[in-house]
Design a protein around this motif. Structure first.
Motif, PDB file in Angstrom:
ATOM      1  N   LEU A   9      68.288  -7.894  -2.423  1.00 48.89           N
ATOM      2  CA  LEU A   9      68.661  -8.816  -3.494  1.00 48.89           C
ATOM      3  C   LEU A   9      68.067 -10.205  -3.337  1.00 48.89           C
ATOM      4  O   LEU A   9      68.241 -11.043  -4.227  1.00 48.89           O
ATOM      5  N   ARG A  10      67.381 -10.480  -2.222  1.00 47.48           N
ATOM      6  CA  ARG A  10      66.888 -11.840  -1.996  1.00 47.48           C
ATOM      7  C   ARG A  10      65.860 -12.247  -3.047  1.00 47.48           C
ATOM      8  O   ARG A  10      65.833 -13.409  -3.474  1.00 47.48           O
ATOM      9  N   GLY A  11      65.026 -11.306  -3.479  1.00 50.33           N
ATOM     10  CA  GLY A  11      64.044 -11.634  -4.504  1.00 50.33           C
ATOM     11  C   GLY A  11      64.698 -11.978  -5.828  1.00 50.33           C
ATOM     12  O   GLY A  11      64.293 -12.928  -6.512  1.00 50.33           O
ATOM     13  N   ALA A  15      64.694 -15.649  -7.624  1.00 53.93           N
ATOM     14  CA  ALA A  15      64.201 -15.857  -8.985  1.00 53.93           C
ATOM     15  C   ALA A  15      65.237 -16.562  -9.852  1.00 53.93           C
ATOM     16  O   ALA A  15      64.890 -17.372 -10.719  1.00 53.93           O
ATOM     17  N   LEU A  16      66.512 -16.268  -9.618  1.00 51.38           N
ATOM     18  CA  LEU A  16      67.564 -16.855 -10.447  1.00 51.38           C
ATOM     19  C   LEU A  16      67.928 -18.269 -10.012  1.00 51.38           C
ATOM     20  O   LEU A  16      68.154 -19.150 -10.849  1.00 51.38           O
ATOM     21  N   LEU A  17      68.016 -18.486  -8.691  1.00 48.62           N
ATOM     22  CA  LEU A  17      68.501 -19.766  -8.181  1.00 48.62           C
ATOM     23  C   LEU A  17      67.415 -20.640  -7.575  1.00 48.62           C
ATOM     24  O   LEU A  17      67.658 -21.825  -7.326  1.00 48.62           O
ATOM     25  N   ALA A  25      72.795 -21.088  -0.497  1.00 48.12           N
ATOM     26  CA  ALA A  25      74.010 -20.504  -1.065  1.00 48.12           C
ATOM     27  C   ALA A  25      74.520 -19.364  -0.193  1.00 48.12           C
ATOM     28  O   ALA A  25      75.729 -19.248   0.062  1.00 48.12           O
ATOM     29  N   ALA A  26      73.605 -18.511   0.281  1.00 45.74           N
ATOM     30  CA  ALA A  26      74.015 -17.400   1.144  1.00 45.74           C
ATOM     31  C   ALA A  26      74.641 -17.918   2.429  1.00 45.74           C
ATOM     32  O   ALA A  26      75.678 -17.413   2.886  1.00 45.74           O
TER      33      ALA A  26
END
Length: 541
Positions: A9-11, A15-17, A25-26
């Motif tokens: 999910l990192r990609g 892309a979103l954040l 954030a993580a």
């Protein structure tokens, strides 16, 4: 977060954040969770992390005023402009080190220190080094070190900064920390484990390494650095039951459940009703057919689906026992225990409707002692083999498969809860009544015991499905390691045993309502995808 969410999910998150914002954030989510009461322990348990082996313990920051000294696990004596600084002491002479439970840790900049100190220890970091610390960073480092669960060290070239930090951190080191603080240039697990084999070295992951490798890097290095023995074989078990290892009892329990499932399938394909079923209902097959000509088919499809799920549970337990517990994986025992607790708790469903099935209770009485013998002792000596991680592309595809498998397990558990709720309350869903072409009032009028009889089967299936789902979820979350082919085969065989009878039973009786079968079809597609993505990694030689 585990690698199986971080890497796939990192990609998307980047892309979103934005890349840096998503990384922060993580880290902050982990830090916030780790700062809650019991949060750090919960993270460690949910991610399958365990205590590091004793040989990874040592001391960090000890030495002499004349330079670095490594002896008996002491790492990195340091000087600041000729003066030794450690644990608040500035000056010449011998200085003791800071005791750490694990010489595997992380080095972070002051800006990230507070979050790192709270987020990384539950992931397996045994110490945190903050560097480089300047005068403006002193308040942030003090705040980060307050209440830390692991030793916090600071590195600086400024004696004034060292003096200001000494009362608040566990040790102050010279800039660079000394030659025995190893900062790996690559995320190679093998290289880090080799460095930890030297009792005078500590290995510190840099932010760049953790971004590349993922938060599971600490656990993977710890496993690779753990001394292991050869795995036992069935020939080593012996004939005396008093000396049988826990995994052998677990294997027997799985075999008994699988055989019971096959017997239940044979009954479902044959008479459907056994003597005690007929006695409880006061009806035989012909009488049920007279009530509703779809009723026998409906009961058969319920019972075949239950039987297939029982076989799947048996396969999962056998795999966890022979593949995981036999090799000393602590998480395998815990997955076995969690699934078994769910399954045995569901036995209480039998008493809700007043119909206690004799063979079901007999199976429970047989399996419970086997299960107890399997989980009564903690995991034994580590006997696993850690293989090279192989190509990163292969591993990342496998992590996507792992994420899908965890989603499948969670979905199956939710399905088991839903089926249990239906069995304990309304008995039927709308598509069931459409297939039967009747309503519950008509069936109740024909025989007051008919609805409790059907509900008993449905609730029982829900409980068994939850037990299978718990094992699938935890095996998926904790079991992904390169070369552990038993994980792949266990999940593949369990999927065939669970999904194939369910689909075949519905097709055979003409119960092909798309909405009813959609969860099963989705499970088949997702499982096939997860296994295909993971096979090169899990089955690597």
């Amino acid at each position: 977060m585990p690698d199986w969410t971080y890497q796939p999910l990192r990609g998307i998150a980047g892309a979103l954040l934005g890349v840096r914002r998503s990384q922060r954030a993580a880290l902050r989510v982990l830090a916030w969770t780790g700062s809650l009461p019991g949060g750090g322990r919960a993270i460690a348990r949910l991610l399958g992390h365990r205590h590091p082996p004793a040989h990874l313990a040592g001391t960090v920051g000890g030495g002499t005023a004349g330079g670095d000294m490594v002896d008996g696990g002491t790492v990195g004596g340091d000087m600041v402009d000729g003066d030794m600084v450690d644990g608040g002491t500035v000056g010449g002479g011998t200085v003791g080190g800071v005791a750490v439970r694990s010489r595997l840790g992380a080095v972070v900049p002051p800006a990230a220190a507070r979050d790192a100190v709270r987020a990384l220890p539950p992931l397996g970091a045994g110490l945190i080094l903050v560097e480089p610390v300047g005068p403006a960073d002193v308040p942030a480092v003090r705040q980060a070190a307050a209440g830390s669960r692991v030793p916090v060290l600071a590195a600086t070239a400024d004696p004034a900064v060292a003096a200001a930090l000494a009362p608040y951190v566990d040790a102050v080191l010279a800039a660079g920390g000394g030659p025995h603080l190893v900062r790996p240039a690559s995320p190679s697990v093998e290289a880090a484990a080799r460095a930890l084999a030297h009792p005078g070295r500590a290995v510190l992951a840099t932010p760049a390494l953790l971004i590349e490798a993922g938060p599971g890097w600490f656990a993977r290095v710890t496993e690779a650095a753990t001394p292991t023995a050869p795995a036992l074989s069935p020939r080593d078990v012996g004939r005396d039951p008093r000396r049988w290892p826990a995994w052998w009892w677990g294997l027997l329990a799985g075999a008994v459940i699988a055989v019971a499932g096959l017997v239940a399938a044979a009954v479902s394909l044959g008479p459907v009703l056994l003597w005690y079923d007929r006695a409880y209902l006061g009806m035989d097959r012909e009488a049920l057919h007279a009530v509703n000509h779809h009723l026998i088919h409906f009961l058969r499809h319920d019972r075949i689906t239950l039987a297939g799920t029982m076989v799947a549970v048996g396969i999962l337990y056998a795999g966890l026992a022979a593949g995981g517990m036999r090799r000393g994986w602590p998480w395998a025992r815990e997955a076995y225990l969690a699934s078994g607790c769910v399954g045995f708790a569901a036995v209480l469903y039998l008493f809700v409707h007043g119909y206690v099935e004799p063979l079901h209770m007999t199976l429970t009485v047989i399996v419970l002692p086997l299960f107890t013998a399997a989980i009564r002792r903690p995991a034994g000596r580590p006997r696993w083999t850690v293989r090279p991680e192989g190509p990163q592309r292969e591993r990342r595809r496998a992590l996507t498969g792992q994420l899908l498998m965890v989603i499948i397990g969670a979905g199956l558990f939710a399905g088991g809860v839903a089926v249990s709720a239906v069995g304990l309350t309304g008995v039927f869903v709308l598509s069931d009544l459409e297939y039967l072409g009747t309503g519950p009032e008509t069936l109740r009028a024909a025989n007051a015991r008919l609805l409790p009889f059907i509900a008993h089967d449905r609730a029982g299936f829900g409980g068994v499905l939850m037990a299978a789902a718990a094992a699938i979820t935890l095996l998926g979350a904790w079991g992904w390691r390169r070369g552990e082919s038993w994980v792949w085969w266990t999940l593949a065989l369990a999927a065939v045993a669970g999904f194939a009878p369910a689909l075949a039973a519905h097709l055979a009786i003409g119960y092909v309502h798309l909405g009813h079968l959609a969860p099963v079809l989705a499970g088949v597609i997702l499982t096939a995808t997860a296994l295909a993505l993971s096979r090169p990694y899990l089955c690597a030689r």
